[in-house]
Design a protein around this motif. Structure first.
Motif, PDB file in Angstrom:
ATOM      1  N   ILE A 123       0.852  -1.198   0.000  1.00 59.67           N
ATOM      2  CA  ILE A 123       0.000   0.000   0.000  1.00 59.67           C
ATOM      3  C   ILE A 123       0.887   1.247   0.000  1.00 59.67           C
ATOM      4  O   ILE A 123       0.672   2.189  -0.773  1.00 59.67           O
ATOM      5  CB  ILE A 123      -0.945  -0.009   1.230  1.00 59.67           C
ATOM      6  CG1 ILE A 123      -1.997  -1.125   1.074  1.00 59.67           C
ATOM      7  CG2 ILE A 123      -1.623   1.354   1.397  1.00 59.67           C
ATOM      8  CD1 ILE A 123      -2.860  -1.346   2.320  1.00 59.67           C
ATOM      9  N   ASP A 124       1.910   1.258   0.861  1.00 56.47           N
ATOM     10  CA  ASP A 124       2.818   2.410   0.916  1.00 56.47           C
ATOM     11  C   ASP A 124       3.537   2.596  -0.425  1.00 56.47           C
ATOM     12  O   ASP A 124       3.758   3.725  -0.877  1.00 56.47           O
ATOM     13  CB  ASP A 124       3.850   2.231   2.043  1.00 56.47           C
ATOM     14  CG  ASP A 124       3.189   2.277   3.418  1.00 56.47           C
ATOM     15  OD1 ASP A 124       2.077   2.846   3.519  1.00 56.47           O
ATOM     16  OD2 ASP A 124       3.770   1.730   4.372  1.00 56.47           O
ATOM     17  N   ALA A 161       1.465   8.860  -5.996  1.00 57.55           N
ATOM     18  CA  ALA A 161       1.123  10.120  -5.301  1.00 57.55           C
ATOM     19  C   ALA A 161      -0.369  10.202  -4.988  1.00 57.55           C
ATOM     20  O   ALA A 161      -0.929  11.299  -4.887  1.00 57.55           O
ATOM     21  CB  ALA A 161       1.592  11.322  -6.113  1.00 57.55           C
ATOM     22  N   LEU A 162      -1.006   9.057  -4.848  1.00 57.34           N
ATOM     23  CA  LEU A 162      -2.421   9.024  -4.463  1.00 57.34           C
ATOM     24  C   LEU A 162      -2.514   8.766  -2.958  1.00 57.34           C
ATOM     25  O   LEU A 162      -1.650   8.098  -2.382  1.00 57.34           O
ATOM     26  CB  LEU A 162      -3.166   7.927  -5.231  1.00 57.34           C
ATOM     27  CG  LEU A 162      -3.258   8.118  -6.753  1.00 57.34           C
ATOM     28  CD1 LEU A 162      -3.797   6.862  -7.419  1.00 57.34           C
ATOM     29  CD2 LEU A 162      -4.136   9.326  -7.089  1.00 57.34           C
ATOM     30  N   ALA A 163      -3.592   9.269  -2.346  1.00 56.28           N
ATOM     31  CA  ALA A 163      -3.708   9.166  -0.888  1.00 56.28           C
ATOM     32  C   ALA A 163      -4.477   7.922  -0.439  1.00 56.28           C
ATOM     33  O   ALA A 163      -4.346   7.493   0.707  1.00 56.28           O
ATOM     34  CB  ALA A 163      -4.387  10.418  -0.340  1.00 56.28           C
ATOM     35  N   LYS A 164      -5.287   7.374  -1.344  1.00 55.39           N
ATOM     36  CA  LYS A 164      -6.158   6.254  -0.959  1.00 55.39           C
ATOM     37  C   LYS A 164      -5.914   5.042  -1.855  1.00 55.39           C
ATOM     38  O   LYS A 164      -5.477   5.181  -3.004  1.00 55.39           O
ATOM     39  CB  LYS A 164      -7.634   6.669  -1.096  1.00 55.39           C
ATOM     40  CG  LYS A 164      -8.039   7.823  -0.200  1.00 55.39           C
ATOM     41  CD  LYS A 164      -8.536   7.315   1.123  1.00 55.39           C
ATOM     42  CE  LYS A 164      -9.048   8.466   1.998  1.00 55.39           C
ATOM     43  NZ  LYS A 164      -9.404   8.004   3.330  1.00 55.39           N
ATOM     44  N   VAL A 165      -6.245   3.885  -1.319  1.00 57.03           N
ATOM     45  CA  VAL A 165      -6.083   2.663  -2.117  1.00 57.03           C
ATOM     46  C   VAL A 165      -7.358   1.815  -2.073  1.00 57.03           C
ATOM     47  O   VAL A 165      -8.194   1.965  -1.176  1.00 57.03           O
ATOM     48  CB  VAL A 165      -4.910   1.782  -1.627  1.00 57.03           C
ATOM     49  CG1 VAL A 165      -3.582   2.474  -1.776  1.00 57.03           C
ATOM     50  CG2 VAL A 165      -5.138   1.306  -0.201  1.00 57.03           C
ATOM     51  N   GLY A 192      -6.928  -4.053   5.979  1.00 54.55           N
ATOM     52  CA  GLY A 192      -7.766  -2.846   5.930  1.00 54.55           C
ATOM     53  C   GLY A 192      -8.199  -2.389   7.310  1.00 54.55           C
ATOM     54  O   GLY A 192      -8.303  -1.183   7.572  1.00 54.55           O
ATOM     55  N   SER A 193      -8.416  -3.351   8.204  1.00 55.04           N
ATOM     56  CA  SER A 193      -8.880  -2.988   9.549  1.00 55.04           C
ATOM     57  C   SER A 193      -7.784  -2.304  10.369  1.00 55.04           C
ATOM     58  O   SER A 193      -8.061  -1.708  11.400  1.00 55.04           O
ATOM     59  CB  SER A 193      -9.386  -4.236  10.290  1.00 55.04           C
ATOM     60  OG  SER A 193      -8.306  -5.078  10.611  1.00 55.04           O
ATOM     61  N   GLU A 194      -6.550  -2.387   9.915  1.00 54.28           N
ATOM     62  CA  GLU A 194      -5.429  -1.775  10.643  1.00 54.28           C
ATOM     63  C   GLU A 194      -4.974  -0.456  10.017  1.00 54.28           C
ATOM     64  O   GLU A 194      -4.001   0.131  10.465  1.00 54.28           O
ATOM     65  CB  GLU A 194      -4.238  -2.745  10.676  1.00 54.28           C
ATOM     66  CG  GLU A 194      -4.514  -4.054  11.426  1.00 54.28           C
ATOM     67  CD  GLU A 194      -4.925  -3.804  12.882  1.00 54.28           C
ATOM     68  OE1 GLU A 194      -4.327  -2.931  13.534  1.00 54.28           O
ATOM     69  OE2 GLU A 194      -5.871  -4.481  13.347  1.00 54.28           O
ATOM     70  N   ARG A 195      -5.648  -0.027   8.938  1.00 58.98           N
ATOM     71  CA  ARG A 195      -5.221   1.219   8.273  1.00 58.98           C
ATOM     72  C   ARG A 195      -6.412   2.139   8.077  1.00 58.98           C
ATOM     73  O   ARG A 195      -7.563   1.701   8.150  1.00 58.98           O
ATOM     74  CB  ARG A 195      -4.587   0.890   6.906  1.00 58.98           C
ATOM     75  CG  ARG A 195      -3.317   0.057   7.018  1.00 58.98           C
ATOM     76  CD  ARG A 195      -2.629  -0.075   5.680  1.00 58.98           C
ATOM     77  NE  ARG A 195      -2.160   1.185   5.136  1.00 58.98           N
ATOM     78  CZ  ARG A 195      -0.874   1.496   4.948  1.00 58.98           C
ATOM     79  NH1 ARG A 195       0.071   0.651   5.288  1.00 58.98           N
ATOM     80  NH2 ARG A 195      -0.549   2.666   4.410  1.00 58.98           N
ATOM     81  N   ASN A 196      -6.118   3.393   7.799  1.00 65.53           N
ATOM     82  CA  ASN A 196      -7.230   4.317   7.554  1.00 65.53           C
ATOM     83  C   ASN A 196      -7.189   4.904   6.152  1.00 65.53           C
ATOM     84  O   ASN A 196      -7.842   5.894   5.867  1.00 65.53           O
ATOM     85  CB  ASN A 196      -7.250   5.430   8.613  1.00 65.53           C
ATOM     86  CG  ASN A 196      -5.925   6.171   8.636  1.00 65.53           C
ATOM     87  OD1 ASN A 196      -5.121   6.026   7.704  1.00 65.53           O
ATOM     88  ND2 ASN A 196      -5.686   6.940   9.675  1.00 65.53           N
ATOM     89  N   ASP A 197      -6.370   4.299   5.273  1.00 66.73           N
ATOM     90  CA  ASP A 197      -6.285   4.825   3.901  1.00 66.73           C
ATOM     91  C   ASP A 197      -6.840   3.841   2.876  1.00 66.73           C
ATOM     92  O   ASP A 197      -6.608   3.989   1.677  1.00 66.73           O
ATOM     93  CB  ASP A 197      -4.829   5.186   3.555  1.00 66.73           C
ATOM     94  CG  ASP A 197      -3.850   4.062   3.883  1.00 66.73           C
ATOM     95  OD1 ASP A 197      -4.312   2.981   4.315  1.00 66.73           O
ATOM     96  OD2 ASP A 197      -2.638   4.265   3.703  1.00 66.73           O
ATOM     97  N   VAL A 198      -7.566   2.829   3.343  1.00 67.16           N
ATOM     98  CA  VAL A 198      -8.171   1.866   2.404  1.00 67.16           C
ATOM     99  C   VAL A 198      -9.597   2.335   2.121  1.00 67.16           C
ATOM    100  O   VAL A 198     -10.472   2.258   2.984  1.00 67.16           O
ATOM    101  CB  VAL A 198      -8.154   0.434   2.977  1.00 67.16           C
ATOM    102  CG1 VAL A 198      -8.820  -0.531   2.003  1.00 67.16           C
ATOM    103  CG2 VAL A 198      -6.720  -0.004   3.270  1.00 67.16           C
TER     104      VAL A 198
END
Lengths: 265, 291
Positions: free
Chosen positions: A92-93, A100-104, A120-126
C-alpha cells in the motif's frame, strides 16, 4: 507494466506495477492481493488480466507476491500470516509513493481477500475492498486444504500415507504448512473483526461459502456501503482451480473493475 | 546471492528474474542456467520449483535466469497486431535471453532446463543454437503408445485401489483410454503431434544425433508415477546405449513421484538429481576443446 522489487533489501517483495492507460487517472490505486499455495499458481493469469482491465479504466495497479511466495524473497517455509499482513501494508505504501495518491483499493481472492480485510482494519487509507470468495474461518480453511491434499495423495501416489508428513512438517499440495503458518491461519476469523475495514466493501460469491450470510451481516454492521453479488458459473476456481489454467472468470473480473471504478468516484 | 527483475527481447516484452551469485564467484567461468516455462505456469514454476532451482544453483556460482515466454505469465506477445508463430517464438525468446546474458555477464555457454513443455522446448532451442551445451528435460516429451500403456498398467490391474479409483471415476486411466483411442486414429495423432510440437520418433532421433554430435550434455528425468509422460525413453533407449560413455545422456527415473513433483521430498530429490548432473558436466573449457 514494470516488474519491480520493493520493500527492504533483506526481505524483498516482487511486484508488477502498472500505470493507468486511460486519459484520466482514478483517485485510488489498486493493490491486488494473491491467495496462497496452489490457488496462487492458478490465479496468476486471472490477476494479470484483472490488472490490465484496471489500467484501462484509469487505475494505478500493483500486484505482488508475499514474502516466501512466488518471486519474492524468502523460502516457502518462512510463510507467516503476520508477515503477509505487513507485506500488504508495504505494498500500500509503495503504490501511494509511486502514484502520489492518498487512498487505495484492495482486491483479493480467497485468502488474499481475507488478508485484505485484516490489513484494511489496521489502516485508515483503504477506501474500498473487493472480497472475492473470502476465507471466513482459517480453521475451516486448514481442514479443507488438508482434506484436498489427502484426496490428491489417494489419487496420485502409490502410498497416500507417504504424503502426510515430511521432515516433521505437514504439507499441502507442494507447499509446507509449518506450525507458524498453521497457527496463523487458524487464528483467522473474519467474523471477529471489530473495526471498519474500508469505506466501501464489495463481496463476490462464486463458490460455496458456508457462512456468507453471517459474514454479510457482520460486514454490513461495520461499514456504510456494502454490496454483495453472487456470480455463478465459476465454482471451478474454488473447487478444482487447477483444472483449467486458461479459463479466466471474465464476468467476475469485469464486475470487480466496474464496482471499484464506481466506488472511486 | 541477489535477484533482479529484467525486461528482455527487442521490444522488452519478456519478463524475467535473474539470480546472481555472491560477488566471490566469477560467473564467466560457468555456463548460465535458463529455466523455461512449465506449460502455462509462470516463471515461478510448479510449487515454486524454479525459484528453488535458481537459488540452489546461484549458491553454487551459476547465474540463473527464469523468464516467461511470449504470451505466458507476465510476458506479452511482442507485436500483438501480427500473427505470432509460437514455434519460432520460443526459440527466438530464449535466444534473446542468451544474448542478454552474453552482453551483460559475458557468459557464452548455456544450460537449458524445464519441466514438461519446458524440457521439450529446451531441447528444441538447443537444436537451433550452438551456445547451448547442456539440456535437462524434466518430464519432457509425451506421446501415448500402446506398448507403454500395457507396461504401465500391468501391475495396476491387480490392485484394489486402482479398481476403486477406476470405478469412482478418479483414475487417470480414463484419460489414457481416451488418449489411446485418439492415438489409433492416426490422422488425429498427426494433428496432435503437429499442434503440440511433439516430435516423431525419427525426428527425435535425428535431433538427438545433432546434439550428441555437438557434444551437448543431456539429462532426461522422468517420474514413474506420471504414466502419461513416462514413455519416451523406450524410443531413445537403444540410441543412448550406442552412445559412447563420455557423451551418453543421463536417463533418471524417480519412483513414486507425480508429474509436477508435488511432495516436498520429491522436489528435494529432483533438485539434488539436477544438481548432481550439473556438477558432473565438463567445465566449459573442456567442452570447447572437445567440440
Amino acid at each position: 507494466m514494470n516488474p519491480i522489487y520493493f520493500g527492504t533489501s533483506e526481505m524483498p517483495l516482487f511486484g508488477t506495477y502498472y500505470l493507468p492507460q486511460a486519459n484520466l487517472t482514478r483517485s485510488t490505486g489498486v493493490v491486488l492481493c494473491y491467495p496462497m499455495g496452489e490457488e496462487y499458481m492458478w490465479m496468476h493469469r486471472a490477476y494479470r488480466q484483472l490488472a490490465t482491465l484496471f489500467t484501462r479504466a484509469g487505475f494505478h495497479v500493483l500486484r505482488f507476491d508475499y514474502y516466501g511466495c512466488g518471486d519474492s524473497g524468502g523460502e516457502s517455509e518462512e510463510a507467516d500470516i503476520n508477515q503477509w499482513l505487513e507485506d500488504i501494508s508495504t505494498a500500500i505504501d509503495e503504490i501511494k509513493d509511486s502514484s502520489a495518491l492518498a487512498k487505495v483499493s484492495l482486491v483479493g481472492f480467497r485468502l488474499g481477500a481475507t488478508l485484505s480485510a485484516l490489513a484494511g482494519s489496521e489502516r485508515n487509507d483503504v477506501d474500498s475492498i473487493v472480497l472475492w470468495d473470502p476465507v471466513v474461518s482459517g480453521k475451516d480453511y486448514v481442514e479443507e486444504l488438508l482434506k484436498m491434499h489427502q484426496e490428491w495423495a489417494e489419487n496420485n501416489l502409490p502410498d497416500p500415507n507417504f504424503a502426510s508428513k515430511n521432515n516433521g512438517c505437514i504439507e499441502i499440495m507442494g507447499f509446507p504448512l509449518t506450525s507458524r503458518l498453521g497457527s496463523g491461519l487458524e487464528g483467522i476469523n473474519l467474523l471477529n473483526i471489530e473495526k471498519q475495514i474500508a469505506n466501501k466493501i464489495y463481496m463476490i460469491e462464486s463458490g460455496k461459502m458456508k457462512t456468507n450470510g453471517l459474514l454479510n451481516h457482520h460486514l454490513k454492521s461495520l461499514t456504510k456501503a456494502f454490496d454483495f453479488r453472487h456470480i455463478p458459473g465459476s465454482k471451478n476456481w474454488t473447487e478444482s482451480p487447477g483444472l483449467d489454467p486458461l479459463s479466466v472468470p471474465s464476468e467476475i473480473l469485469q464486475s470487480i473493475v466496474s464496482w471499484t471504478t464506481e466506488a472511486s468516484l | 546471492m541477489k535477484e533482479k527483475t529484467v525486461l528482455l527481447g527487442k521490444s522488452k516484452s519478456l519478463v524475467g528474474i535473474i539470480t546472481i551469485p555472491a560477488p566471490e564467484f566469477d560467473v564467466r567461468e560457468r555456463p548460465a542456467i535458463i529455466l523455461l516455462n512449465s506449460g502455462l505456469l509462470h516463471r515461478v514454476g510448479p510449487n515454486r520449483l524454479y525459484v528453488k532451482l535458481a537459488r540452489k544453483f546461484a549458491t553454487e556460482g551459476f547465474v540463473v535466469l527464469r523468464f516467461d515466454l511470449s504470451g505466458i505469465g507476465d510476458s506479452k506477445i511482442p507485436n500483438e497486431s501480427q500473427a505470432y508463430d509460437e514455434s519460432t517464438g520460443i526459440i527466438n525468446d530464449t535466444r534473446d535471453v542468451m544474448d542478454y546474458l552474453s552482453e551483460t555477464k559475458s557468459i557464452r555457454q548455456f544450460i537449458l532446463m524445464g519441466l514438461c513443455s519446458g524440457g521439450s522446448n529446451a531441447f528444441r532451442v538447443a537444436c537451433n543454437d550452438e551456445r547451448v551445451i547442456g539440456v535437462n528435460l524434466i518430464e519432457g516429451f509425451a506421446f501415448p503408445s500402446t506398448a507403454y500403456f500395457a507396461s504401465s498398467y500391468s501391475g495396476s490391474f491387480l490392485s484394489f485401489k486402482s479398481w476403486r479409483r477406476l470405478l469412482t471415476g478418479k483414475s487417470e486411466i480414463w484419460g489414457l483410454i481416451r488418449g489411446l483411442i485418439k492415438f489409433h486414429l492416426s490422422k488425429q495423432t498427426r494433428q496432435l503431434t503437429e499442434n503440440l510440437h511433439v516430435p516423431s520418433k525419427e525426428e527425435l532421433l535425428a535431433n538427438l544425433d545433432i546434439l550428441l554430435n555437438r557434444n551437448v550434455r543431456l539429462c532426461f528425468i522422468y517420474s514413474k508415477g506420471s504414466s502419461a509422460y513416462y514413455n519416451y525413453q523406450d524410443i531413445f533407449e537403444e540410441k543412448i546405449r550406442q552412445t559412447p560413455d563420455s557423451r551418453r545422456p543421463l536417463v533418471e527415473v524417480l519412483e513414486d513421484t507425480d508429474h509436477l513433483f508435488t511432495l516436498l521430498c520429491h522436489q528435494e530429490a529432483l533438485i539434488n538429481l539436477v544438481k548432481d548432473w550439473v556438477d558432473h558436466l565438463p567445465q566449459p573449457r573442456e567442452v570447447t576443446e572437445i567440440a
